[in-house]
Design a protein around this motif. Structure first.
Motif, mmCIF file in Angstrom:
data_model
loop_
_atom_site.group_PDB
_atom_site.id
_atom_site.type_symbol
_atom_site.label_atom_id
_atom_site.label_comp_id
_atom_site.label_asym_id
_atom_site.label_seq_id
_atom_site.Cartn_x
_atom_site.Cartn_y
_atom_site.Cartn_z
ATOM 1 N N LYS A 149 -17.895 5.678 -4.851
ATOM 2 C CA LYS A 149 -17.383 4.467 -5.478
ATOM 3 C C LYS A 149 -17.792 3.234 -4.701
ATOM 4 C CE LYS A 149 -12.873 5.383 -3.370
ATOM 5 N NZ LYS A 149 -11.569 5.979 -3.659
ATOM 6 N N HIS A 179 0.851 -1.196 0.000
ATOM 7 C CA HIS A 179 0.000 0.000 0.000
ATOM 8 C C HIS A 179 0.883 1.242 0.000
ATOM 9 C CE1 HIS A 179 -2.833 3.023 1.433
ATOM 10 N NE2 HIS A 179 -3.781 2.250 0.940
ATOM 11 N N ASN A 208 -8.908 -0.792 1.461
ATOM 12 C CA ASN A 208 -10.010 -0.717 0.512
ATOM 13 C C ASN A 208 -10.391 -2.134 0.128
ATOM 14 O OD1 ASN A 208 -10.312 2.081 0.158
ATOM 15 N ND2 ASN A 208 -8.407 2.099 -1.016
ATOM 16 N N ARG A 258 -18.267 7.799 0.260
ATOM 17 C CA ARG A 258 -17.766 7.369 -1.040
ATOM 18 C C ARG A 258 -18.880 7.171 -2.051
ATOM 19 N NH1 ARG A 258 -15.048 4.864 2.132
ATOM 20 N NH2 ARG A 258 -16.374 3.044 2.001
ATOM 21 N N ALA A 304 -5.364 9.630 8.518
ATOM 22 C CA ALA A 304 -6.752 10.061 8.345
ATOM 23 C C ALA A 304 -7.618 8.826 8.419
ATOM 24 C CB ALA A 304 -6.950 10.753 6.986
ATOM 25 N N PRO A 305 -8.875 8.974 8.779
ATOM 26 C CA PRO A 305 -9.458 10.117 9.463
ATOM 27 C C PRO A 305 -9.624 9.779 10.943
ATOM 28 C CG PRO A 305 -11.164 8.810 8.378
ATOM 29 C CD PRO A 305 -9.894 8.001 8.347
ATOM 30 N N ASP A 340 -14.950 9.785 -4.181
ATOM 31 C CA ASP A 340 -15.284 10.172 -2.806
ATOM 32 C C ASP A 340 -16.184 11.396 -2.857
ATOM 33 O OD1 ASP A 340 -13.637 8.270 -1.471
ATOM 34 O OD2 ASP A 340 -11.888 9.531 -1.863
ATOM 35 N N ILE A 377 -4.537 14.383 6.254
ATOM 36 C CA ILE A 377 -4.485 14.708 4.825
ATOM 37 C C ILE A 377 -5.661 14.039 4.125
ATOM 38 C CG2 ILE A 377 -1.967 14.876 4.722
ATOM 39 C CD1 ILE A 377 -3.334 11.817 3.230
ATOM 40 N N TYR A 378 -5.916 14.439 2.928
ATOM 41 C CA TYR A 378 -6.803 13.676 2.053
ATOM 42 C C TYR A 378 -6.003 13.281 0.827
ATOM 43 C CZ TYR A 378 -10.162 12.388 -1.449
ATOM 44 O OH TYR A 378 -10.817 11.686 -2.421
ATOM 45 N N GLY A 379 -6.134 12.033 0.441
ATOM 46 C CA GLY A 379 -5.427 11.582 -0.740
ATOM 47 C C GLY A 379 -5.819 10.169 -1.083
ATOM 48 N N SER A 380 -5.131 9.596 -2.039
ATOM 49 C CA SER A 380 -5.368 8.199 -2.415
ATOM 50 C C SER A 380 -4.158 7.705 -3.182
ATOM 51 C CB SER A 380 -6.620 8.081 -3.288
ATOM 52 O OG SER A 380 -6.361 8.592 -4.582
ATOM 53 N N THR A 381 -4.157 6.427 -3.453
ATOM 54 C CA THR A 381 -3.062 5.831 -4.208
ATOM 55 C C THR A 381 -2.820 6.592 -5.512
ATOM 56 O OG1 THR A 381 -3.737 3.701 -3.291
ATOM 57 C CG2 THR A 381 -2.233 3.654 -5.168
ATOM 58 N N PHE A 418 -14.310 15.250 4.280
ATOM 59 C CA PHE A 418 -14.679 14.006 3.607
ATOM 60 C C PHE A 418 -16.059 13.601 4.091
ATOM 61 C CE2 PHE A 418 -15.051 9.425 3.682
ATOM 62 C CZ PHE A 418 -14.568 9.036 2.438
ATOM 63 N N ARG A 422 -14.374 0.497 2.885
ATOM 64 C CA ARG A 422 -13.122 0.913 3.519
ATOM 65 C C ARG A 422 -13.145 0.428 4.957
ATOM 66 N NH1 ARG A 422 -8.270 3.473 1.853
ATOM 67 N NH2 ARG A 422 -7.376 4.425 3.715
HETATM 68 N N1 LIG Z 1 -9.007 12.415 5.126
HETATM 69 C C1 LIG Z 1 -9.732 11.340 4.807
HETATM 70 N N2 LIG Z 1 -10.878 11.079 5.440
HETATM 71 C C2 LIG Z 1 -11.615 9.998 5.120
HETATM 72 N N3 LIG Z 1 -11.304 9.114 4.177
HETATM 73 C C3 LIG Z 1 -10.169 9.336 3.483
HETATM 74 C C4 LIG Z 1 -9.330 10.445 3.750
HETATM 75 N N4 LIG Z 1 -8.288 10.387 2.916
HETATM 76 C C5 LIG Z 1 -8.471 9.302 2.156
HETATM 77 N N5 LIG Z 1 -9.605 8.651 2.490
HETATM 78 C C6 LIG Z 1 -10.160 7.455 1.850
HETATM 79 O O1 LIG Z 1 -9.101 6.633 1.409
HETATM 80 C C7 LIG Z 1 -9.196 6.448 0.002
HETATM 81 C C8 LIG Z 1 -7.823 6.252 -0.596
HETATM 82 O O2 LIG Z 1 -7.374 4.987 -0.278
HETATM 83 P P1 LIG Z 1 -5.977 4.460 -0.832
HETATM 84 O O3 LIG Z 1 -6.001 4.541 -2.300
HETATM 85 O O4 LIG Z 1 -5.963 3.063 -0.324
HETATM 86 O O5 LIG Z 1 -4.929 5.307 -0.207
HETATM 87 C C9 LIG Z 1 -9.859 7.687 -0.477
HETATM 88 O O6 LIG Z 1 -10.382 7.534 -1.773
HETATM 89 C C10 LIG Z 1 -10.905 7.886 0.594
HETATM 90 O O7 LIG Z 1 -12.016 7.041 0.371
#
Ligand SMILES: Nc1ncnc2c1ncn2[C@@H]1O[C@H](COP(=O)(O)O)[C@@H](O)[C@H]1O
Lengths: 509, 509
Positions: free
Chosen positions: A397, A205, A406, A395, A276-277, A380, A297-301, A392, A401
Motif C-alpha cells: 500500500k 489511534h 501511518n 507494504r 511491533a516491530p 502489507d 503481534i501483527y494487526g492494523s486498525t 512482515f 510508516r
Molecule cells: N508486526 C508488524 N511488523 C511490521 N509492521 C507491522 C506489524 N504489525 C503491523 N504493522 C504495520 O502497521 C500497519 C497497521 O497500522 P495501524 O492501522 O495504524 O495500526 C500494518 O498494516 C503494517 O503495515
C-alpha cells in the motif's frame, strides 16, 4: 460501565492529570446527556480535535454512552487533512481544546454539516459565525439523563487511516470490536489489577485506545499516558510510576537500545513490552538488558490483532501465528495462496463475528475492493513459515510508516504539489536507521523554475502534520512511470537516498 | 477455445438448430472482431435481449473472445425491468432479435449511453433515431481479427438477479469463475463425450450457461436445448434425442411425477438429473420410476455451487455438504454461528480464489453489505446437521421463487403500485402445490376507489415479465407494518391465500 463497576478505583493519568474509572464513568454519563441535548441521534458523528487529556476521555466515553460515533482526529494534523476528515465524516459537532479554536473555526468555515463547535478548557466565546459555540464544561455539567441502550454491533468510532493510494479512509469499528480487542490484549499480556501500564501513543489511534485505555479498564489496571516519548527519561518514568508494562513501536525500541548502558537498566518494575516491530537484531539483547519480556503481534486498525506470539514458541523476527480470531494467508496478485516461505500480500478473514471493521465510512467501493474474494487485503507483504508464523516484509500500500504513524502519500503529494514551482511529486518511504521509514519526496520542478528544498519544506510546515513533513527531497527531471501513467514508486524506493538528495536533518545530526 | 480444440464435433442444438463447437468457435472469432470494430474496448458492456438461439450463442462467445462484458437479459422481461437493467449496466450496445426491435427501440429511447442497436434475423432498418442500427449478420460476417488475450480474472458477464429488497442487482462474474463452475459440474456429474445433455432453462441464467452449455463444451458432450418445458413430451424428447442427463428445478420434478405412469417410464437413455430442490417426498420414487439418479446442490448466481451431494452419502432432502470450494455456515442476525439443527441464514465464503462473483455491478454498497464480516450473506435460511449436510428452509430475502425463476418483489410492487387506484402494495410468495412459490400481492386501494383484481392483473400484462404477473390478489385495508414502517411480509406469507383472495387461475383449473 461493567468494568467500571468491578474496578472503580483504577486510574487513568494523562500528562499528570488522573481520573478514576468511577469518575470517568460518571462524567461520561453527564457528557452523554449533554451531547444528546444538542439534538444528536444515535449514529451521528462527532469529531474530536484535541490532544490526549482527561477531557478527551470524557468526550470519548460520553459519546459511546450516547450511541454517538466518535471521530478522534490527530490534533497536530495538517489543515488539509483535518478539513478533509471532518467533512468526510459528515460530523455535525466538532470538539476542540481552547488553543485550537481559531484554527478549527477556520477549518470548518465551509463545512456546512457542522452545526456546533464545543470548546474545552476556556477561551473567549467569539460572536458571529454559522456554528453555535458551547463550552465543553457546560456539556459535561449536564444532569445525567436516561441510560441509552447502545447496540454492541453499532458503530462506536471512525479512525482515519492512510492505507492505500488516495485520501485517508475512515475505519468503522463497532463497540463489540473495540471491547474484543481490549479483552484480547488483556488476556494475551495477562494484565491484572496489579498492573500499571504506560503508553506514549495518541488517543486517535487504536493502539492507545483499545490496547491501553480499554485494556486497563478491562483488567482493572492503572494506566499512565504521556504525549511524548522521552528516550532519556523512559526508564526513570517507569520507576517513578511503578510501571509494569508498556506499549511500543519499532523506532522506540531502537532508540532505547541505543542509549548508553546504565547499571540500573533492569532496575525497574517493568516486566512486559507489547508492540511491533522490534528490530530482530536487538530483540534478545533488549529483553536481557532491560529485564522485560516482549510480545509482538501483527494487526492494523481494520483487523485488530491477527497474529500473536504464543508464549511457548515466540520465534523472534516473526509476529507470531494465527490468533483464535483470524485466518491469515499469503497470496499472489490473483489471490492465489503462495507456498510457505514465499512473499506475497497478507490477507486475513475473521473466524468469528465482532472482531473486524465494518467498512470504510462512506467508501463502499474501497470497502468492497479491500474485501474481494472475501479476504481483507491488508496492503502489507509478508511470509508464512511451515508452522504458520508470519514475517512482515513490507507494504504494497501507498503509505509511509514512521515511528508507528501511518502517513498518507496522498496528503504529502497534495501539499508539496501545491507549491507553484512544483510540476510533479511522488512521496514514499525509505528505510529508517531506527525502524520503519523516513519520508522522502521526489520532485520535478516546473519548467524554468529552480526549486530550493528548504523553501519547499517551509511551505509544508503549516499544511502538513509535523511528522509527515518530508525529511528527504530529491530533485529529478522526470518520475519513472508505468505505461498506464502511474508513478513507479518501487523504483524510487529502491534507489533510496541518492547522492544529490537533500536531507533536512543533515545539519542536526 | 481449448475445449473447442478437443471436441470440435460436439454440437449444441437450440430449438432444432444445431451448431458444432468448432463452428461456434469460428463464428465467435468473427463476432469478436465485429464487436471490436464498433470501437468497443475491453470491459465495455453489451446487452442481449433475445431468446435462446444459436445467434445468442454466437454473441455470447464473440463478446467473451473480445474481452467485452455480456449482459444477457430476459427477453420476456417487463419493460420496466429491461429498461432498468440496460441503463444500470451502462451498455453502449444492445443486441436483439428482429421481433423485438420495435420494443427495444422504445426502451432505449432515453438511455443515452446506448449507441448501437444490433438486430439479429432480418427486419427492416428504420431510419431516424439517435442509435446506429446494424444487422447482427454483418457483425458476424466480419473477417476474424487478431486474437485478444483475455484476462481470466476479468469480468465476462453481468447476470441480473433479484436477491433482496430494491432493484435487481447485476452479478459480476469472471471468465475464471464461469469455467470453474462448468468444470465443477462436469466432474460432479461425470459427464463425458458420450453424454447428451438436455436443458429447458433460459440463456440469461447461470444454470443453462455454465451447467449446460459450458459444461457440455468442457466434457465434449452434445447438448439439446428447448425454450419450454413440456411435461407430456419430456421423456419422448429424451428418447428421440438420446438424452443421458438433464437439468431440473423443483416444479419440473413435481409435474413430471404427477404424469400418469406409463410402462415405458424408465425406457430411455437418461441416467442423470441435476438440480434442486426435488421435493423429498417424491425423490426416491422419482429415481426408481424413471430410472435416473438425481444429484442436488445448493448455490446461486453469486456463488455457483456451494454444497453438493457426495455420491456415497446423499441424504435425501438435503443439498449435500460443503464442496471443496466453499465454506458454509449458518448464523443468526448478529453473524454468530448457530448450533447444528438450528435454522439461520446461510452464509458462505470461498476456499479458493476464482469461484465467487466479483461484486454487484455499480453497487458497491450492496456488495459490501452482502460481504459483511467477510461472509457472503445468501439471503436464504437453512440448517446444517452434525455432519455438515445443508437443508434449505426458506428465504430471508425479499424475492419470490417460481419454477426456478427468481422474481423481484420490487419489480411487481413498482408496476402494481403504478395503477392509479392502488395506494399500497406488497408482493410475496406463497407455497405452490408444485414446488417453490406462486406470486401473491396484498393491495390497499386508494380511498374511495374500488379495485377489480382482474383489471389490476390486466394492467400488469405489458409491464411485467409474464411469470411475474401475480396469481393471487388480496384486497386489504392496511398492510401490517413494523414500527420502522417496513411491511411485515412474513405475516402476509403466514396468512397465505385467505378466503377472500382472488385467484386468477380459479376458472382455469
Ligand atoms: N508486526 C508488524 N511488523 C511490521 N509492521 C507491522 C506489524 N504489525 C503491523 N504493522 C504495520 O502497521 C500497519 C497497521 O497500522 P495501524 O492501522 O495504524 O495500526 C500494518 O498494516 C503494517 O503495515
Amino acid at each position: 460501565a461493567n468494568a467500571a463497576g468491578r474496578h472503580p478505583h483504577a486510574t487513568i493519568g494523562i500528562e499528570g492529570h488522573a481520573v478514576s474509572v468511577a469518575a470517568l464513568d460518571a462524567a461520561a454519563g453527564r457528557a452523554a446527556a449533554g451531547f444528546r441535548a444538542l439534538g444528536l441521534a444515535p449514529g451521528d458523528r462527532v469529531c474530536l480535535v484535541m490532544p490526549a487529556s482527561t477531557e478527551a476521555l470524557h468526550a470519548w466515553f460520553g459519546l459511546a454512552k450516547a450511541g454517538l460515533v466518535e471521530v478522534p482526529l490527530n490534533p497536530a494534523g495538517g489543515s488539509e487533512l483535518l478539513r478533509y476528515c471532518i467533512e468526510q465524516s459528515g460530523a455535525t459537532v466538532v470538539v476542540c481544546d481552547a488553543g485550537r479554536e481559531a484554527m478549527v473555526r477556520e477549518l470548518i468555515r465551509d463545512v456546512e454539516a457542522v452545526r456546533y463547535l464545543v470548546v474545552a478548557g476556556g477561551g473567549t466565546p467569539k460572536a458571529a459565525a454559522r456554528v453555535d459555540r458551547l463550552a465543553f464544561e457546560d456539556v459535561l455539567a449536564h444532569p445525567e439523563g436516561p441510560v441509552h441502550e447502545v447496540d454492541p454491533a453499532s458503530a462506536a468510532v471512525i479512525l482515519y487511516t492512510s492505507g492505500t493510494t488516495g485520501p485517508p479512509k475512515g475505519v468503522l469499528l463497532s463497540h463489540r470490536a473495540n471491547i474484543n480487542l481490549a479483552r484480547h490484549t488483556t488476556r494475551l499480556l495477562g494484565y491484572t489489577a496489579n498492573d500499571r501500564l504506560y503508553s506514549v501513543f495518541p488517543l486517535y489511534h487504536s493502539n492507545a485506545r483499545y490496547c491501553s485505555v480499554m485494556a486497563a479498564i478491562e483488567a482493572g489496571a492503572d494506566l499512565v499516558m504521556h504525549r511524548r516519548f522521552s528516550a532519556s527519561r523512559f526508564w526513570d518514568i517507569c520507576r517513578e510510576h511503578g510501571i509494569t508494562a508498556f506499549n511500543y513501536q519499532g523506532a522506540m525500541m531502537s532508540i532505547l537500545h541505543k542509549q548508553p548502558p546504565r547499571p540500573d537498566d533492569a532496575d525497574h518494575p517493568v516486566r512486559l513490552g507489547f508492540g511491533a516491530p522490534c528490530p530482530p537484531e536487538i530483540f534478545a539483547d533488549f529483553e536481557r538488558r532491560f529485564g522485560v519480556r516482549l510480545t509482538e503481534i501483527y494487526g492494523s486498525t481494520e483487523v485488530s490483532i491477527v497474529t500473536d506470539m504464543p508464549p511457548g514458541d515466540r520465534r523472534i523476527g516473526t509476529a507470531g501465528n494465527e490468533s483464535e480470531n483470524y485466518q491469515v494467508a499469503i497470496v499472489d496478485d490473483q489471490d492465489q495462496p503462495v507456498p510457505s516461505g514465499t512473499t506475497g500480500e497478507i490477507v486475513v478473514r475473521p473466524k468469528k463475528p465482532g472482531w473486524m471493521f465494518d467498512g470504510y465510512h462512506r467508501m463502499p467501493g474501497a470497502t468492497a475492493e479491500s474485501w474481494r474474494n472475501l479476504w481483507f487485503h491488508t496492503g502489507d507483504r509478508g511470509q508464512l513459515d511451515d508452522d504458520g508464523f508470519l514475517t512482515f516484509v513490507d507494504r504494497v500500500k501507498d503509505s509511509i510508516r514512521r515511528r508507528g504513524e501511518n502517513i498518507s502519500s496522498w496528503e504529502i503529494e497534495r501539499v508539496v504539489g501545491g507549491h507553484p514551482d512544483v510540476a510533479q511529486v511522488a512521496a514514499y518511504g525509505v528505510p529508517s536507521t531506527l525502524s520503519e521509514e523516513e519520508v522522502m519526496v521526489a520532485v520535478v520542478p516546473r519548467e524554468g523554475r529552480i526549486l530550493d528544498p528548504a523553501v519547499l519544506i517551509g511551505h509544508c510546515g503549516g499544511a502538513l502534520t509535523s511528522f509527515a513533513v518530508p525529511r528527504f527531497v530529491r530533485i529529478v527531471n522526470a518520475l519513472p512511470m508505468t505505461p498506464s501513467q502511474r508513478v513507479e514508486k518501487y523504483r524510487l524506493r529502491a534507489e533510496g537516498v541518492t547522492e544529490g538528495t537533500w536531507d533536512s536533518q543533515a545539519g542536526t545530526q
